[in-house]
Scaffold this motif. Structure first.
Motif, PDB file in Angstrom:
ATOM      1  N   MET A   1       0.827  -1.199   0.000  1.00 16.59           N
ATOM      2  CA  MET A   1       0.000   0.000   0.000  1.00 16.59           C
ATOM      3  C   MET A   1       0.864   1.251   0.000  1.00 16.59           C
ATOM      4  SD  MET A   1      -3.241   1.005   2.468  1.00 16.59           S
ATOM      5  CE  MET A   1      -4.134  -0.441   1.899  1.00 16.59           C
ATOM      6  N   PHE A   2       0.453   2.218  -0.820  1.00 23.75           N
ATOM      7  CA  PHE A   2       1.079   3.531  -0.895  1.00 23.75           C
ATOM      8  C   PHE A   2       0.172   4.528  -0.183  1.00 23.75           C
ATOM      9  CE2 PHE A   2       2.423   7.141  -4.017  1.00 23.75           C
ATOM     10  CZ  PHE A   2       3.329   7.629  -3.082  1.00 23.75           C
ATOM     11  N   PHE A   3       0.696   5.187   0.852  1.00 19.92           N
ATOM     12  CA  PHE A   3      -0.045   6.161   1.644  1.00 19.92           C
ATOM     13  C   PHE A   3       0.353   7.572   1.206  1.00 19.92           C
ATOM     14  CE2 PHE A   3       0.262   2.351   4.152  1.00 19.92           C
ATOM     15  CZ  PHE A   3      -0.920   2.262   4.876  1.00 19.92           C
ATOM     16  N   ILE A   4      -0.654   8.421   0.945  1.00 17.11           N
ATOM     17  CA  ILE A   4      -0.430   9.810   0.552  1.00 17.11           C
ATOM     18  C   ILE A   4      -1.271  10.699   1.463  1.00 17.11           C
ATOM     19  CG2 ILE A   4      -0.628  11.502  -1.318  1.00 17.11           C
ATOM     20  CD1 ILE A   4      -0.600   9.114  -3.296  1.00 17.11           C
ATOM     21  N   HIS A   5      -0.680  11.788   1.958  1.00 16.23           N
ATOM     22  CA  HIS A   5      -1.445  12.691   2.821  1.00 16.23           C
ATOM     23  C   HIS A   5      -0.781  14.062   2.835  1.00 16.23           C
ATOM     24  CE1 HIS A   5      -4.768  11.951   5.834  1.00 16.23           C
ATOM     25  NE2 HIS A   5      -4.530  13.248   6.012  1.00 16.23           N
ATOM     26  N   GLY A   6      -1.583  15.109   2.739  1.00 19.00           N
ATOM     27  CA  GLY A   6      -1.053  16.464   2.838  1.00 19.00           C
ATOM     28  C   GLY A   6      -0.725  16.825   4.271  1.00 19.00           C
ATOM     29  N   ASP A   7       0.381  17.544   4.472  1.00 23.56           N
ATOM     30  CA  ASP A   7       0.757  17.881   5.846  1.00 23.56           C
ATOM     31  C   ASP A   7      -0.017  19.088   6.386  1.00 23.56           C
ATOM     32  OD1 ASP A   7       1.984  20.104   4.691  1.00 23.56           O
ATOM     33  OD2 ASP A   7       3.955  19.708   5.561  1.00 23.56           O
ATOM     34  N   LYS A   8      -0.879  19.701   5.540  1.00 24.50           N
ATOM     35  CA  LYS A   8      -1.743  20.789   5.984  1.00 24.50           C
ATOM     36  C   LYS A   8      -3.214  20.351   6.001  1.00 24.50           C
ATOM     37  CE  LYS A   8       1.641  23.752   6.310  1.00 24.50           C
ATOM     38  NZ  LYS A   8       2.160  24.149   7.634  1.00 24.50           N
ATOM     39  N   ASP A   9      -3.445  19.061   5.988  1.00 21.27           N
ATOM     40  CA  ASP A   9      -4.816  18.539   5.973  1.00 21.27           C
ATOM     41  C   ASP A   9      -5.450  18.721   7.350  1.00 21.27           C
ATOM     42  OD1 ASP A   9      -7.187  17.125   5.630  1.00 21.27           O
ATOM     43  OD2 ASP A   9      -6.234  15.505   4.496  1.00 21.27           O
ATOM     44  N   THR A  10      -6.515  19.493   7.400  1.00 20.40           N
ATOM     45  CA  THR A  10      -7.256  19.660   8.653  1.00 20.40           C
ATOM     46  C   THR A  10      -8.623  18.988   8.593  1.00 20.40           C
ATOM     47  OG1 THR A  10      -8.124  21.801   7.882  1.00 20.40           O
ATOM     48  CG2 THR A  10      -6.104  21.833   9.210  1.00 20.40           C
ATOM     49  N   TYR A  11      -9.014  18.521   7.410  1.00 20.61           N
ATOM     50  CA  TYR A  11     -10.305  17.828   7.260  1.00 20.61           C
ATOM     51  C   TYR A  11     -10.180  16.381   7.724  1.00 20.61           C
ATOM     52  CZ  TYR A  11     -14.833  16.672   5.204  1.00 20.61           C
ATOM     53  OH  TYR A  11     -16.135  16.269   5.022  1.00 20.61           O
ATOM     54  N   VAL A  12      -9.193  15.695   7.201  1.00 22.73           N
ATOM     55  CA  VAL A  12      -8.748  14.408   7.747  1.00 22.73           C
ATOM     56  C   VAL A  12      -7.339  14.670   8.262  1.00 22.73           C
ATOM     57  CG1 VAL A  12      -8.193  11.989   7.278  1.00 22.73           C
ATOM     58  CG2 VAL A  12     -10.165  13.051   6.152  1.00 22.73           C
ATOM     59  N   PRO A  13      -7.187  14.964   9.552  1.00 18.34           N
ATOM     60  CA  PRO A  13      -5.904  15.462  10.058  1.00 18.34           C
ATOM     61  C   PRO A  13      -4.750  14.507   9.791  1.00 18.34           C
ATOM     62  CG  PRO A  13      -7.401  14.900  11.854  1.00 18.34           C
ATOM     63  CD  PRO A  13      -8.205  14.839  10.604  1.00 18.34           C
TER      64      PRO A  13
ATOM     65  N   LEU B   1       5.175   5.808   2.273  1.00 13.28           N
ATOM     66  CA  LEU B   1       4.437   6.967   2.769  1.00 13.28           C
ATOM     67  C   LEU B   1       4.977   8.228   2.118  1.00 13.28           C
ATOM     68  CD1 LEU B   1       2.537   8.463   4.765  1.00 13.28           C
ATOM     69  CD2 LEU B   1       4.392   8.309   6.459  1.00 13.28           C
ATOM     70  N   TRP B   2       4.061   9.052   1.605  1.00 17.24           N
ATOM     71  CA  TRP B   2       4.411  10.361   1.061  1.00 17.24           C
ATOM     72  C   TRP B   2       3.544  11.416   1.748  1.00 17.24           C
ATOM     73  CZ3 TRP B   2       2.551  12.570  -4.252  1.00 17.24           C
ATOM     74  CH2 TRP B   2       3.182  13.804  -4.484  1.00 17.24           C
ATOM     75  N   VAL B   3       4.136  12.142   2.693  1.00 14.08           N
ATOM     76  CA  VAL B   3       3.457  13.270   3.323  1.00 14.08           C
ATOM     77  C   VAL B   3       3.817  14.507   2.506  1.00 14.08           C
ATOM     78  CG1 VAL B   3       3.188  14.657   5.402  1.00 14.08           C
ATOM     79  CG2 VAL B   3       3.479  12.177   5.591  1.00 14.08           C
ATOM     80  N   VAL B   4       2.822  15.104   1.867  1.00 15.56           N
ATOM     81  CA  VAL B   4       3.065  16.119   0.844  1.00 15.56           C
ATOM     82  C   VAL B   4       3.081  17.506   1.490  1.00 15.56           C
ATOM     83  CG1 VAL B   4       2.433  16.853  -1.464  1.00 15.56           C
ATOM     84  CG2 VAL B   4       1.706  14.595  -0.648  1.00 15.56           C
ATOM     85  N   PRO B   5       4.181  18.222   1.357  1.00 13.31           N
ATOM     86  CA  PRO B   5       4.321  19.518   2.041  1.00 13.31           C
ATOM     87  C   PRO B   5       3.352  20.581   1.521  1.00 13.31           C
ATOM     88  CG  PRO B   5       6.156  19.150   0.536  1.00 13.31           C
ATOM     89  CD  PRO B   5       5.398  17.866   0.598  1.00 13.31           C
ATOM     90  N   GLY B   6       2.731  21.289   2.471  1.00 12.53           N
ATOM     91  CA  GLY B   6       1.888  22.423   2.123  1.00 12.53           C
ATOM     92  C   GLY B   6       0.543  22.089   1.519  1.00 12.53           C
TER      93      GLY B   6
END
Length: 313
Positions: free
Chosen positions: A252-264, A281-286
Motif C-alpha cells: 500500500m502507498f499512503f499519501i497525505h497532505g501535511d496541511k490537511d485539517t479535514y482528515v488530520p 508513505l508520502w506526506v506532501v508539504p503544504g
C-alpha cells in the motif's frame, strides 16, 4: 416531590436534546447530498482544474470509450460505474474510488493517470448515495467495501479473469480502499493506493464535531452511532480502516497532505504504522485535504506509477 418533578423535567429535556442532536448529526453526516444531476458540475470541476482533461474526455466520447455499467447489490440497490478500456490492450486495471459527496466523474483525473499515462483499463464506481448509484444514506466506506468486492468481479468480467488490479481511493474512497484491503480478496488485486483516508468513521466524526461545533464526542457522537446502527446496520467504531488495515497483506502507498485539517495528518501516521508488509508513505508539504494530485500533479503521477509498477508489471 416538586424537586423530583423538576429533576425529571430537566432529565427529559436533556435526553431530548441528546437524542435530537444525535439524529441531527446522523442526518447532517450521512443523508444523501448529491444526485445524478450533478454531472455537469462534476465535469466543470475537472476542466477548471485541468483543461487537458476535457480534451481527453472528449476523445473518449468520440470513440464511445467512456462507458456506463450497472450492478444490482444484494439489497436490490442499483449501483453505477464508469469504465474505459486502455487504448492499447492491457492486462492491467485500476479500480478508482471517489470521496465524500464526490462521484466517479470527479475521479477522472486519477482515471487519466492510469488510462492515459500508464495504459491501464479503468473502472470508477459511484458509491452508494453518490452519482448515479442508489442509496438514501452515505456509507462512509464501510458498506461500500462489500460493494467494491462486487465491482472487482465486474472488472474481471469486463477485462478478463486474469487482469491485474490496483485499487486507488481518495478521502472517503481511500478509507473504502483500506477497508476493502482487510477482506479476502482474489489474486487479481496486487496493491493499493490510499490518498488522505481516515482511521475510522468514529475518529473522523469526533474530529469534525470538535472542529466545527466545539463539542466533545460524548454524548452526541455515541447517540448518533447508536442511531446509525439501527438505521444503516453499522456503528461508527466498527467502521474502521485502521482495524481492516491490520489484516491487509498487500502493498500500500499512503499519501497525505501535511496541511490537511479535514482528515488530520496524524491519522496517516497511525495507519502507516498499523500496516504490515510492503508500504510507502508520502506526506506532501503544504497540501490541504485531497489536493495532492492537483498541487503536485507530475510528482503524484510519477510516484504512483513507480509504486504500482513494482507490483504490477
Amino acid at each position: 416531590m416538586k424537586k423530583v418533578k423538576i429533576f425529571l423535567a430537566v432529565f427529559v429535556v436533556l435526553l431530548a436534546i441528546v437524542v435530537g442532536g444525535g439524529i441531527y448529526m446522523f442526518g447532517v453526516s450521512l443523508d444523501r447530498k448529491v444526485t445524478s444531476t450533478d454531472e455537469e458540475g462534476a465535469y466543470a470541476f475537472l476542466y477548471d482544474h485541468d483543461p487537458n482533461l476535457k480534451l481527453w474526455v472528449d476523445s473518449l466520447r468520440r470513440e464511445s470509450a467512456l462507458r456506463d455499467t450497472f450492478i444490482v447489490a444484494d439489497d436490490g440497490s442499483k449501483l453505477h460505474a464508469l469504465y474505459v478500456r486502455s487504448a492499447i490492450e492491457s492486462p492491467n486495471t485500476a479500480l478508482i474510488i471517489h470521496g465524500y459527496t464526490d462521484n466517479s466523474i470527479r475521479m477522472l483525473m486519477i482515471g487519466h493517470l492510469y488510462n492515459k499515462e500508464m495504459n491501464y483499463n479503468i473502472l470508477l464506481p459511484d458509491l452508494r448515495a453518490h452519482g448515479k448509484s442508489d442509496g438514501e444514506y452515505i456509507q462512509m466506506g464501510w458498506k461500500d467495501r462489500l460493494d467494491i468486492l462486487k465491482w472487482i468481479d465486474v472488472t474481471k468480467g469486463i477485462y478478463g479473469d486474469t487482469t491485474r488490479m490496483v485499487i486507488h481511493g481518495i478521502s472517503m474512497g481511500a478509507a473504502t480502499t483500506m477497508m476493502t484491503s482487510g477482506e479476502d480478496l482474489p489474486e487479481n488485486i496486487k496493491c493499493f493506493v490510499e490518498d488522505c483516508g481516515y482511521t475510522s468513521v468514529w475518529d473522523e466524526f469526533k474530529h469534525k464535531l470538535k472542529d466545527e461545533y466545539g463539542l466533545p464526542a460524548f454524548p452526541i457522537l455515541h447517540t448518533a452511532s447508536l442511531y446509525a446502527q439501527a438505521k444503516v446496520g453499522w456503528n461508527f467504531k466498527e467502521a474502521s480502516a485502521l482495524e481492516q488495515l491490520k489484516k491487509s497483506k498487500l502493498p500500500m502507498f499512503f499519501i497525505h497532505g501535511d496541511k490537511d485539517t479535514y482528515v488530520p495528518t496524524w491519522m496517516v501516521n497511525k495507519l502507516y504504522e498499523a500496516k504490515q508488509g510492503d508500504k510507502e508513505l508520502w506526506v506532501v508539504p503544504g497540501v490541504e485535504h485531497a489536493n495532492a494530485y492537483w498541487d503536485y500533479t507530475d510528482e503524484y503521477v510519477a510516484k504512483t506509477n513507480q509504486f504500482v509498477s513494482k507490483y504490477i508489471h
